[in-house]
Design a protein around this motif. Structure first.
Motif, PDB file in Angstrom:
ATOM      1  N   GLU A  49       0.829  -1.201   0.000  1.00  0.00           N
ATOM      2  CA  GLU A  49       0.000   0.000   0.000  1.00  0.00           C
ATOM      3  C   GLU A  49       0.867   1.256   0.000  1.00  0.00           C
ATOM      4  N   ILE A  50       1.932   1.239   0.789  1.00  0.00           N
ATOM      5  CA  ILE A  50       2.835   2.387   0.847  1.00  0.00           C
ATOM      6  C   ILE A  50       3.526   2.602  -0.493  1.00  0.00           C
ATOM      7  N   VAL A  51       4.002   1.513  -1.105  1.00  0.00           N
ATOM      8  CA  VAL A  51       4.662   1.614  -2.406  1.00  0.00           C
ATOM      9  C   VAL A  51       3.700   2.178  -3.451  1.00  0.00           C
ATOM     10  N   ASN A  52       2.473   1.684  -3.467  1.00  0.00           N
ATOM     11  CA  ASN A  52       1.476   2.169  -4.426  1.00  0.00           C
ATOM     12  C   ASN A  52       1.141   3.637  -4.198  1.00  0.00           C
ATOM     13  N   THR A  53       1.062   4.049  -2.944  1.00  0.00           N
ATOM     14  CA  THR A  53       0.773   5.443  -2.626  1.00  0.00           C
ATOM     15  C   THR A  53       1.899   6.350  -3.085  1.00  0.00           C
ATOM     16  N   ILE A  54       3.135   5.926  -2.867  1.00  0.00           N
ATOM     17  CA  ILE A  54       4.283   6.723  -3.312  1.00  0.00           C
ATOM     18  C   ILE A  54       4.262   6.882  -4.823  1.00  0.00           C
ATOM     19  N   LYS A  55       4.014   5.799  -5.532  1.00  0.00           N
ATOM     20  CA  LYS A  55       3.959   5.860  -7.000  1.00  0.00           C
ATOM     21  C   LYS A  55       2.846   6.783  -7.470  1.00  0.00           C
ATOM     22  N   SER A  56       1.702   6.704  -6.817  1.00  0.00           N
ATOM     23  CA  SER A  56       0.569   7.543  -7.186  1.00  0.00           C
ATOM     24  C   SER A  56       0.871   9.020  -6.949  1.00  0.00           C
ATOM     25  N   LEU A  57       1.480   9.337  -5.809  1.00  0.00           N
ATOM     26  CA  LEU A  57       1.796  10.734  -5.506  1.00  0.00           C
ATOM     27  C   LEU A  57       2.868  11.287  -6.443  1.00  0.00           C
ATOM     28  N   GLN A  58       3.789  10.429  -6.874  1.00  0.00           N
ATOM     29  CA  GLN A  58       4.835  10.884  -7.785  1.00  0.00           C
ATOM     30  C   GLN A  58       4.311  11.053  -9.209  1.00  0.00           C
ATOM     31  N   ALA A  59       3.351  10.217  -9.601  1.00  0.00           N
ATOM     32  CA  ALA A  59       2.857  10.242 -10.977  1.00  0.00           C
ATOM     33  C   ALA A  59       1.955  11.441 -11.248  1.00  0.00           C
ATOM     34  N   ASN A  60       1.089  11.749 -10.317  1.00  0.00           N
ATOM     35  CA  ASN A  60       0.171  12.857 -10.535  1.00  0.00           C
ATOM     36  C   ASN A  60      -0.127  13.545  -9.218  1.00  0.00           C
ATOM     37  N   LYS A  61      -0.572  14.761  -9.331  1.00  0.00           N
ATOM     38  CA  LYS A  61      -0.875  15.551  -8.139  1.00  0.00           C
ATOM     39  C   LYS A  61      -2.365  15.417  -7.844  1.00  0.00           C
ATOM     40  N   PRO A  62      -2.724  14.651  -6.813  1.00  0.00           N
ATOM     41  CA  PRO A  62      -4.148  14.447  -6.521  1.00  0.00           C
ATOM     42  C   PRO A  62      -4.843  15.715  -6.044  1.00  0.00           C
ATOM     43  N   LYS A  63      -6.132  15.640  -5.994  1.00  0.00           N
ATOM     44  CA  LYS A  63      -6.937  16.758  -5.515  1.00  0.00           C
ATOM     45  C   LYS A  63      -6.705  16.947  -4.015  1.00  0.00           C
ATOM     46  N   PRO A  64      -7.030  18.124  -3.488  1.00  0.00           N
ATOM     47  CA  PRO A  64      -6.839  18.378  -2.051  1.00  0.00           C
ATOM     48  C   PRO A  64      -7.548  17.376  -1.152  1.00  0.00           C
ATOM     49  N   LYS A  65      -8.709  16.900  -1.568  1.00  0.00           N
ATOM     50  CA  LYS A  65      -9.450  15.918  -0.780  1.00  0.00           C
ATOM     51  C   LYS A  65      -8.646  14.627  -0.653  1.00  0.00           C
ATOM     52  N   VAL A  66      -8.026  14.201  -1.740  1.00  0.00           N
ATOM     53  CA  VAL A  66      -7.206  12.994  -1.736  1.00  0.00           C
ATOM     54  C   VAL A  66      -5.947  13.227  -0.903  1.00  0.00           C
ATOM     55  N   TYR A  67      -5.383  14.423  -1.002  1.00  0.00           N
ATOM     56  CA  TYR A  67      -4.196  14.772  -0.218  1.00  0.00           C
ATOM     57  C   TYR A  67      -4.493  14.648   1.279  1.00  0.00           C
ATOM     58  N   ARG A  68      -5.626  15.196   1.719  1.00  0.00           N
ATOM     59  CA  ARG A  68      -5.982  15.139   3.138  1.00  0.00           C
ATOM     60  C   ARG A  68      -6.209  13.699   3.586  1.00  0.00           C
ATOM     61  N   ALA A  69      -6.871  12.912   2.756  1.00  0.00           N
ATOM     62  CA  ALA A  69      -7.119  11.511   3.110  1.00  0.00           C
ATOM     63  C   ALA A  69      -5.813  10.729   3.186  1.00  0.00           C
ATOM     64  N   THR A  70      -4.901  11.001   2.276  1.00  0.00           N
ATOM     65  CA  THR A  70      -3.606  10.323   2.270  1.00  0.00           C
ATOM     66  C   THR A  70      -2.805  10.721   3.500  1.00  0.00           C
ATOM     67  N   LYS A  71      -2.864  11.982   3.860  1.00  0.00           N
ATOM     68  CA  LYS A  71      -2.156  12.461   5.048  1.00  0.00           C
ATOM     69  C   LYS A  71      -2.715  11.799   6.313  1.00  0.00           C
ATOM     70  N   LYS A  72      -4.039  11.659   6.406  1.00  0.00           N
ATOM     71  CA  LYS A  72      -4.639  10.992   7.558  1.00  0.00           C
ATOM     72  C   LYS A  72      -4.227   9.528   7.619  1.00  0.00           C
ATOM     73  N   ARG A  73      -4.171   8.870   6.459  1.00  0.00           N
ATOM     74  CA  ARG A  73      -3.757   7.460   6.413  1.00  0.00           C
ATOM     75  C   ARG A  73      -2.311   7.335   6.879  1.00  0.00           C
ATOM     76  N   LEU A  74      -1.456   8.262   6.485  1.00  0.00           N
ATOM     77  CA  LEU A  74      -0.062   8.246   6.917  1.00  0.00           C
ATOM     78  C   LEU A  74       0.021   8.387   8.437  1.00  0.00           C
ATOM     79  N   GLU A  75      -0.765   9.274   9.003  1.00  0.00           N
ATOM     80  CA  GLU A  75      -0.757   9.468  10.457  1.00  0.00           C
ATOM     81  C   GLU A  75      -1.187   8.192  11.178  1.00  0.00           C
ATOM     82  N   LYS A  76      -2.207   7.507  10.653  1.00  0.00           N
ATOM     83  CA  LYS A  76      -2.663   6.260  11.268  1.00  0.00           C
ATOM     84  C   LYS A  76      -1.587   5.180  11.188  1.00  0.00           C
TER      85      LYS A  76
END
Length: 89
Positions: A49-76
Motif C-alpha cells: 500500500e505504501i509503495v502504491n501510494t508513493i507511485k501515485s503521488l509521484q505520478a500525478n498531483k491528486p486533488k486536495p481531498k485525496v491529499y488530506r485523506a492520504t495524510k490521515k492514512r499516513l498518520e494512522k
C-alpha cells in the motif's frame, strides 16, 4: 480578488488547500521514511500500500481531498508502527 476570498473562506473552514509542491514532496518523503522502517515480510500488504501510494503521488498531483485523506492514512500508519515498536521492546 476572488482567489484571495476563496483562500480566506477555506482557512476559516479549517480546510486549507495544500500549499504547493513542497507539501507533496514532504508527504512523499514521509511515506518513504515509513517504508524504510517497516519489514516487508511481516507487513506485506501495508508495505505494498505504501509503495502504491508513493507511485501515485509521484505520478500525478491528486486533488486536495485525496491529499488530506492520504495524510490521515499516513498518520494512522505512523501511530500503528510507533505503538508496535514500543510493545516489541
Amino acid at each position: 480578488m476572488n482567489e484571495t476570498r476563496h483562500k480566506i473562506v477555506l482557512n476559516m473552514a479549517g480546510n486549507p488547500k495544500p500549499k504547493d509542491e513542497e507539501d507533496w514532496q514532504e508527504l512523499i518523503q514521509q511515506f518513504k521514511r515509513l517504508q524504510l522502517r517497516i519489514k516487508p515480510s511481516a507487513y506485506a500488504d501495508i508495505f505494498q500500500e505504501i509503495v502504491n501510494t508513493i507511485k501515485s503521488l509521484q505520478a500525478n498531483k491528486p486533488k486536495p481531498k485525496v491529499y488530506r485523506a492520504t495524510k490521515k492514512r499516513l498518520e494512522k500508519l505512523e501511530l500503528f508502527f510507533n505503538n508496535s515498536d514500543q510493545h516489541s521492546r
